[in-house]
Design a protein around this motif. Structure first.
Motif, PDB file in Angstrom:
ATOM      1  N   PHE A  17       0.839  -1.213   0.000  1.00 42.15           N
ATOM      2  CA  PHE A  17       0.000   0.000   0.000  1.00 42.15           C
ATOM      3  C   PHE A  17       0.869   1.256   0.000  1.00 42.15           C
ATOM      4  CE2 PHE A  17      -2.321  -3.204   2.610  1.00 42.15           C
ATOM      5  CZ  PHE A  17      -3.495  -3.317   1.899  1.00 42.15           C
ATOM      6  N   PRO A  18       1.700   1.505  -1.017  1.00 43.74           N
ATOM      7  CA  PRO A  18       2.558   2.689  -0.951  1.00 43.74           C
ATOM      8  C   PRO A  18       1.732   3.962  -0.876  1.00 43.74           C
ATOM      9  CG  PRO A  18       2.651   1.699  -3.130  1.00 43.74           C
ATOM     10  CD  PRO A  18       1.878   0.751  -2.259  1.00 43.74           C
ATOM     11  N   GLY A  19       2.145   4.877  -0.027  1.00 44.40           N
ATOM     12  CA  GLY A  19       1.413   6.124   0.152  1.00 44.40           C
ATOM     13  C   GLY A  19       0.370   6.051   1.252  1.00 44.40           C
ATOM     14  N   PHE A  20      -0.004   4.851   1.655  1.00 42.66           N
ATOM     15  CA  PHE A  20      -0.967   4.714   2.757  1.00 42.66           C
ATOM     16  C   PHE A  20      -0.268   4.500   4.090  1.00 42.66           C
ATOM     17  CE2 PHE A  20      -3.998   3.771  -0.621  1.00 42.66           C
ATOM     18  CZ  PHE A  20      -5.105   4.453  -0.171  1.00 42.66           C
ATOM     19  N   PHE A  21       0.745   3.614   4.087  1.00 44.54           N
ATOM     20  CA  PHE A  21       1.429   3.327   5.340  1.00 44.54           C
ATOM     21  C   PHE A  21       2.871   3.784   5.208  1.00 44.54           C
ATOM     22  CE2 PHE A  21      -2.097   0.305   5.105  1.00 44.54           C
ATOM     23  CZ  PHE A  21      -2.762   0.673   6.256  1.00 44.54           C
ATOM     24  N   GLY A  22       3.485   4.141   6.316  1.00 42.12           N
ATOM     25  CA  GLY A  22       4.818   4.725   6.274  1.00 42.12           C
ATOM     26  C   GLY A  22       4.676   6.232   6.144  1.00 42.12           C
ATOM     27  N   LYS A  23       5.731   6.943   6.488  1.00 43.71           N
ATOM     28  CA  LYS A  23       5.617   8.399   6.578  1.00 43.71           C
ATOM     29  C   LYS A  23       6.022   9.109   5.288  1.00 43.71           C
ATOM     30  CE  LYS A  23       5.632   9.192  11.490  1.00 43.71           C
ATOM     31  NZ  LYS A  23       6.012  10.046  12.599  1.00 43.71           N
ATOM     32  N   ILE A  24       6.590   8.377   4.337  1.00 46.62           N
ATOM     33  CA  ILE A  24       7.119   8.999   3.135  1.00 46.62           C
ATOM     34  C   ILE A  24       6.041   9.181   2.083  1.00 46.62           C
ATOM     35  CG2 ILE A  24       8.810   8.761   1.274  1.00 46.62           C
ATOM     36  CD1 ILE A  24      10.220   6.717   3.256  1.00 46.62           C
ATOM     37  N   GLN A  25       6.013  10.357   1.463  1.00 46.88           N
ATOM     38  CA  GLN A  25       5.120  10.557   0.334  1.00 46.88           C
ATOM     39  C   GLN A  25       5.828  10.083  -0.932  1.00 46.88           C
ATOM     40  OE1 GLN A  25       3.697  14.464  -0.215  1.00 46.88           O
ATOM     41  NE2 GLN A  25       1.999  13.809  -1.521  1.00 46.88           N
ATOM     42  N   ILE A  26       5.068   9.535  -1.841  1.00 46.66           N
ATOM     43  CA  ILE A  26       5.683   8.888  -3.000  1.00 46.66           C
ATOM     44  C   ILE A  26       5.212   9.546  -4.284  1.00 46.66           C
ATOM     45  CG2 ILE A  26       5.833   6.699  -4.243  1.00 46.66           C
ATOM     46  CD1 ILE A  26       4.993   5.704  -1.210  1.00 46.66           C
ATOM     47  N   THR A  27       6.154   9.746  -5.186  1.00 45.05           N
ATOM     48  CA  THR A  27       5.828  10.310  -6.496  1.00 45.05           C
ATOM     49  C   THR A  27       6.306   9.346  -7.574  1.00 45.05           C
ATOM     50  OG1 THR A  27       7.941  11.414  -6.652  1.00 45.05           O
ATOM     51  CG2 THR A  27       6.150  12.661  -5.641  1.00 45.05           C
ATOM     52  N   THR A  28       5.824   9.561  -8.791  1.00 47.37           N
ATOM     53  CA  THR A  28       6.224   8.711  -9.904  1.00 47.37           C
ATOM     54  C   THR A  28       7.738   8.635 -10.023  1.00 47.37           C
ATOM     55  OG1 THR A  28       4.255   9.447 -11.045  1.00 47.37           O
ATOM     56  CG2 THR A  28       5.889   8.300 -12.376  1.00 47.37           C
ATOM     57  N   SER A  29       8.397   9.761  -9.797  1.00 47.06           N
ATOM     58  CA  SER A  29       9.844   9.756  -9.979  1.00 47.06           C
ATOM     59  C   SER A  29      10.568   9.073  -8.826  1.00 47.06           C
ATOM     60  CB  SER A  29      10.357  11.194 -10.155  1.00 47.06           C
ATOM     61  OG  SER A  29       9.853  12.008  -9.110  1.00 47.06           O
ATOM     62  N   SER A  30       9.933   8.988  -7.667  1.00 48.95           N
ATOM     63  CA  SER A  30      10.633   8.391  -6.525  1.00 48.95           C
ATOM     64  C   SER A  30      10.258   6.930  -6.280  1.00 48.95           C
ATOM     65  CB  SER A  30      10.356   9.207  -5.258  1.00 48.95           C
ATOM     66  OG  SER A  30       9.012   9.042  -4.847  1.00 48.95           O
ATOM     67  N   ILE A  31       9.214   6.433  -6.956  1.00 51.70           N
ATOM     68  CA  ILE A  31       8.676   5.128  -6.596  1.00 51.70           C
ATOM     69  C   ILE A  31       9.691   4.003  -6.825  1.00 51.70           C
ATOM     70  CG2 ILE A  31       7.573   4.828  -8.872  1.00 51.70           C
ATOM     71  CD1 ILE A  31       5.877   3.656  -5.732  1.00 51.70           C
ATOM     72  N   ASN A  32      10.472   4.145  -7.901  1.00 54.39           N
ATOM     73  CA  ASN A  32      11.498   3.154  -8.203  1.00 54.39           C
ATOM     74  C   ASN A  32      12.490   3.053  -7.048  1.00 54.39           C
ATOM     75  OD1 ASN A  32      13.758   1.802  -9.259  1.00 54.39           O
ATOM     76  ND2 ASN A  32      13.168   2.348 -11.334  1.00 54.39           N
ATOM     77  N   TYR A  33      12.970   4.207  -6.617  1.00 54.17           N
ATOM     78  CA  TYR A  33      13.927   4.280  -5.527  1.00 54.17           C
ATOM     79  C   TYR A  33      13.310   3.734  -4.235  1.00 54.17           C
ATOM     80  CZ  TYR A  33      17.072   6.383  -2.106  1.00 54.17           C
ATOM     81  OH  TYR A  33      17.926   6.579  -1.066  1.00 54.17           O
ATOM     82  N   TYR A  34      12.069   4.170  -3.965  1.00 51.57           N
ATOM     83  CA  TYR A  34      11.347   3.765  -2.753  1.00 51.57           C
ATOM     84  C   TYR A  34      11.192   2.249  -2.692  1.00 51.57           C
ATOM     85  CZ  TYR A  34       7.122   3.148   0.180  1.00 51.57           C
ATOM     86  OH  TYR A  34       6.206   2.731   1.104  1.00 51.57           O
ATOM     87  N   ALA A  35      10.637   1.672  -3.766  1.00 49.05           N
ATOM     88  CA  ALA A  35      10.384   0.233  -3.777  1.00 49.05           C
ATOM     89  C   ALA A  35      11.694  -0.556  -3.756  1.00 49.05           C
ATOM     90  CB  ALA A  35       9.552  -0.143  -5.002  1.00 49.05           C
ATOM     91  N   GLY A  36      12.675  -0.071  -4.505  1.00 46.40           N
ATOM     92  CA  GLY A  36      13.954  -0.782  -4.566  1.00 46.40           C
ATOM     93  C   GLY A  36      14.630  -0.838  -3.211  1.00 46.40           C
ATOM     94  N   ASN A  37      14.647   0.304  -2.557  1.00 46.45           N
ATOM     95  CA  ASN A  37      15.239   0.412  -1.235  1.00 46.45           C
ATOM     96  C   ASN A  37      14.577  -0.525  -0.234  1.00 46.45           C
ATOM     97  OD1 ASN A  37      17.380   1.842  -0.431  1.00 46.45           O
ATOM     98  ND2 ASN A  37      16.262   3.668   0.213  1.00 46.45           N
ATOM     99  N   LEU A  38      13.255  -0.472  -0.220  1.00 45.75           N
ATOM    100  CA  LEU A  38      12.484  -1.295   0.707  1.00 45.75           C
ATOM    101  C   LEU A  38      12.689  -2.774   0.403  1.00 45.75           C
ATOM    102  CD1 LEU A  38       8.945   0.195   1.319  1.00 45.75           C
ATOM    103  CD2 LEU A  38      10.376  -0.949   2.996  1.00 45.75           C
TER     104      LEU A  38
END
Lengths: 309, 309, 309
Positions: A57-78
Motif C-alpha cells: 500500500f505505498p502512500g498509505f502506510f509509512g511516513k514517506i510521500q511517493i511520487t512517480t519519480s521516486s517510486i522506483n527508488y522507494y520500492a527498490g530500497n524497501l
C-alpha cells in the motif's frame, strides 16, 4: 511459593534469586533457548510485516510521500532491505526444523534466499487479490465511505493482507513464521485466520472481532463473514495412543457467494456450505447446506417479563 | 504465482521484482497513493489520541507529574502542539475529499484550524461526560476497586474516550479521521463503536471484547452493555442497481437505563428497546421491547449425557 | 458544545481554551491527578511485563542470544533492573492506597521491596506452571507444530504468563498493578482473565478472543477452554442502599479435566462443573453439572429456506 518476608528483605539477596532461576533454566528447559538456535524473533517478524505493508500500500502506510519519480527508488530500497530481513528469519526457521529433525544437508541459507525472493515475486499477485478484497469490503459495508477508508481503518484490511502473505509462506512449508505473522494480525484485529486456510477472491469480514478460521478451511470467491463467526473443527481424530492426529481436514468448506452473519458457528471437515447460501446470525451448523439456501434460527424462545417501573 | 526457484536465486534478480512491482502500482492503483494526496497517517492519528488522553486525564497518562503551578504550562504546551498536529491531519482529510469531489474553493486550511480548535474547545464538556462514564463503570462492576483503577486499566475507558472525541469530529463531517480513531480503539480494546453512534451520559461496557455498536445507533443515559453485544443492522436496503444504500438508520435505539447482558444481539433501525428494559444474555432481538421489560432466553434445551468416568 | 466558528478562528484564542480546560481540571477532579500521587504508569507496567517475559522465556523474547556462559550475567542484569522498577511501581501502588485510607505508618517503601523480591523469587515456580501450560496447549491443538510455536505465537502464552505473574501480586493484595497487567494481556490477546481467578495446572485456551474469566473463578487442573467462553456472574448482590456488594464469590468453579467449547456461557458463584465434564459450544449453563457429564445444545431449531439461484 515462598513466604513474603516483608520489611526484612535486602537487595543483596538477589544473588540467591539468580541462582534459583538458573536452576529453573536447567530443570524446565522447554521454555528457554539457552545455547539454542537463533529462532525467528517477534520483533523482526513485525518489522517485516510493516515493510510488506509499505510495499503493498505505498502512500498509505509509512511516513514517506511517493511520487512517480521516486517510486522506483522507494520500492527498490524497501525490497532490498526486506530481502535481507526475510532471508535471515526464514533461514532461522529452516535451521530450527533441520536441527529438530537431525538433517544437516539442507542448504538452509540458499533455500531461505530463494523463498524470500519467492514471496517478494508474489507481491504483484497479492496486490491484485487485496485490491479485490478491499473493493469487496467497500461494496459490502454501508458504513464504508471510500476504498481509502477501508484501507486506512478497517481491521479486515490488516487481517487479509497478513493472511495472503503468510499463506504463501505456509504453502512453501516454512515453519514458525506464517503462524507468527497471523498471530500478529490476530492480536491487532481480533480476527484469527490460520495461515493454512485457503481463501478465494473478493473476500470480506465486517467488524471481525472473534472470527476464527481454521487451518484446513476452504473458502470460495465473494464470501462475506461478520464478527464472531467460527469456521472450526467438530471433533479431533486420535491415534491408537490417544494423541491428536495432526494434518486432517478438520474445518468446513464454503463455496462461492456465501454470506455468514454474526456469531454463526460452522463446524466439521465434511461440512460444505453450498454456493450462494446465507447462514443466519447465531446459527450452529454441523452439516452441509445446499446451494442457494438460507439458514436461520427459528423464532427464538424468548421470555418477556414486565418489571415494575 | 511463480515457481519457487530454490537454490538458484541471486540477489541481483531483485531488479526484476522491482520492475514487476512498479507494473503492479500502475495496474492496481486503488490501493496505493503514488503522486497522491497527503492523506492522514495512522501514526499521526495515534499520536494525537495519545496527546488527547494526556489532556483528558492529566496525571494518569504520560510520564510527567503535574502540580497546580505547572498545570497551566503543561496544558498550554500540549494544546499548542496538538493544535498543530490536528489542524494538519484535518486539512489533509478535507483536501482528500475536495479532490475526490472536484471542489477547489473550500478553504481547507482555514476550516481545518477552526475544526481543530472546536475539538479542543469541546474538551471540558468531553471531560464532564467521561467523568460520568467512569463513575458508571465503578458503580456497575463489583470487581472495580476504585475510579482510578477504571481509568488506568479498563478497556472501556479507552473505548469511550476515543468515541466521545471521534464523535465530535464525525458530527462535523470530517472524513477518514473519526473512523481511524475508532478503529485504533477497536484494535486496542476489541470494542467496535462506530464514530457515528450517539451515546448518552453515564454509559458503561464491561469486559467489552466483541461488542459492536453500529453507526446509526441511538443510546440513552445510564445504559450498560456486556461483552459480545451486537447493536447491528437487520438487512441493508439496496437501490435499483442493487447497490447498498448508505446513510439510512440501520441500527437500534436503546432508551435510558437499559442493560444488555453478554452476547445478546439486537438488530434493526426500527428496533427500540424501552426505558429500563433488561435484555438477557445470548438473546436475539429484532423487534422493539416495551419499557421496564426483561427479556431472557427460555430454559435452554440442553442434552446431558453421562460419560464413563 | 460550542458552535464551530469556521474560518474565523485564530491560534491566539488558544489561551481561552487553556483557561476553560483548567476550570475543567478543578470541576471534574475525578479523572485527573493534579498535585496527586505518583500512581503506577502503564508504560512502566508494560516495561516490567516485557522484562518478566525475557526472564521466563530466555532466548524466545528479547533480541539477545543466550549461552550457558552468559546466562548468569543476563539473568542477573535483568533481575537487578527489574527489581528496581517493580519496587518503585509497587511502592506507588501501596502509597496510593495508604493515602486513600489515611494510613501513614505503612512503611510502603520497605514493603514494596519485599513484595518485588517475592515476585522474583516466585519465578521458578511460575516457570514450572507455564511449562505445563504450553505443553497442554501443544497436546490440545492439532494445529500446533511444536512447543516453540506455542511460545512464539499463541495468544494463550501471553495471557497465561501475565495471569500467573499478576495473580501472585493479587494474592499479596497489591492495588492497581495486577489489574493493569491483566488488562495489558486482554488488549493484546482478547482474553480477559481477572487477576484474582485461581487457575490450576496444565491449563489451555485455544484461539481465545472473547474469553472472560471472572475474579472469583476457581479452575482445576487440565482444563481447556475455547474462544468466546464466559465464566461470569449470574447476578450481583446489593446492600441495603442498593450498591453492589464487592468481594463475594460470583463466578463458577470448574473441577479437573473440564473442557468448555466455543462461546459457551457458564454463570454463577454456586455453579460447579464436575470433574471430566464437557460443556458443548454455544451452551448456557447456570446450574451445576455432574462429574463426567457431557452437556450440549439440542438439535438446533434451524429454518432452511431455498432461494432462487
Amino acid at each position: 511459593m515462598p513466604e513474603c518476608r516483608e520489611n526484612g528483605w535486602k537487595k543483596e539477596d538477589l544473588s540467591q534469586i539468580i541462582a534459583k532461576l538458573e536452576d529453573s533454566y536447567n530443570s524446565h528447559k522447554g521454555i528457554n533457548h539457552v545455547d539454542g538456535l537463533n529462532i525467528p524473533t517477534s520483533e523482526s517478524i513485525h518489522e517485516i510485516i510493516k515493510d510488506l505493508f509499505a510495499l503493498v500500500f505505498p502512500g498509505f502506510f509509512g511516513k514517506i510521500q511517493i511520487t512517480t519519480s521516486s517510486i522506483n527508488y522507494y520500492a527498490g530500497n524497501l525490497l532490498d532491505s526486506l530481502y535481507g530481513k526475510l532471508s535471515e528469519q526464514i533461514k532461522r526457521a529452516l535451521k530450527y526444523r533441520c536441527t529438530l529433525e537431525n538433517c544437516c544437508n539442507c542448504q538452509c541459507a540458499d533455500r531461505a534466499g530463494s523463498l524470500a525472493a519467492f514471496l517478494l515475486e508474489s507481491l504483484p499477485e497479492i496486490r491484485r487479490l487485496i485490491t479485490l478484497d478491499v473493493e469487496a469490503a467497500f461494496d459490502g459495508d454501508p458504513a464504508a465511505r471510500s476504498v481509502d477508508e477501508v484501507i486506512l481503518s478497517y481491521p479486515f484490511t490488516k487481517a487479509i493482507t497478513v493472511h495472503r502473505l503468510a499463506h504463501v509462506l505456509y504453502k512453501k512449508d516454512i515453519p514458525l513464521i506464517p503462524r507468527m505473522m497471523s498471530e500478529w494480525a490476530h492480536g491487532v484485529t481480533g480476527i484469527d485466520i490460520h495461515s493454512g486456510a485457503a481463501i478465494g477472491e473478493s473476500f470480506f469480514i465486517d467488524h471481525g472481532t472473534g472470527v476464527v478460521i481454521g487451518e484446513t478451511c476452504e473458502i470460495g470467491n465473494h464470501v462475506k463473514l461478520y464478527q464472531g463467526v467460527t469456521l472450526g473443527a467438530l471433533s479431533f481424530s486420535k491415534d491408537e495412543k490417544g494423541r491428536l492426529i495432526k494434518g486432517e481436514k478438520r474445518h468446513p468448506t464454503l463455496l462461492d457467494d456465501v454470506t455468514v452473519y454474526a456469531n454463526a458457528t460452522i463446524l466439521g471437515g465434511k461440512t460444505i456450505i453450498g454456493k450462494g447460501a446465507v447462514i443466519g446470525g447465531n446459527t450452529w451448523v454441523t452439516e452441509s447446506v445446499d446451494d442457494y439456501t438460507k439458514v436461520s434460527i427459528g423464532k427464538p424462545d424468548l421470555i418477556f417479563h414486565r418489571k415494575k417501573a
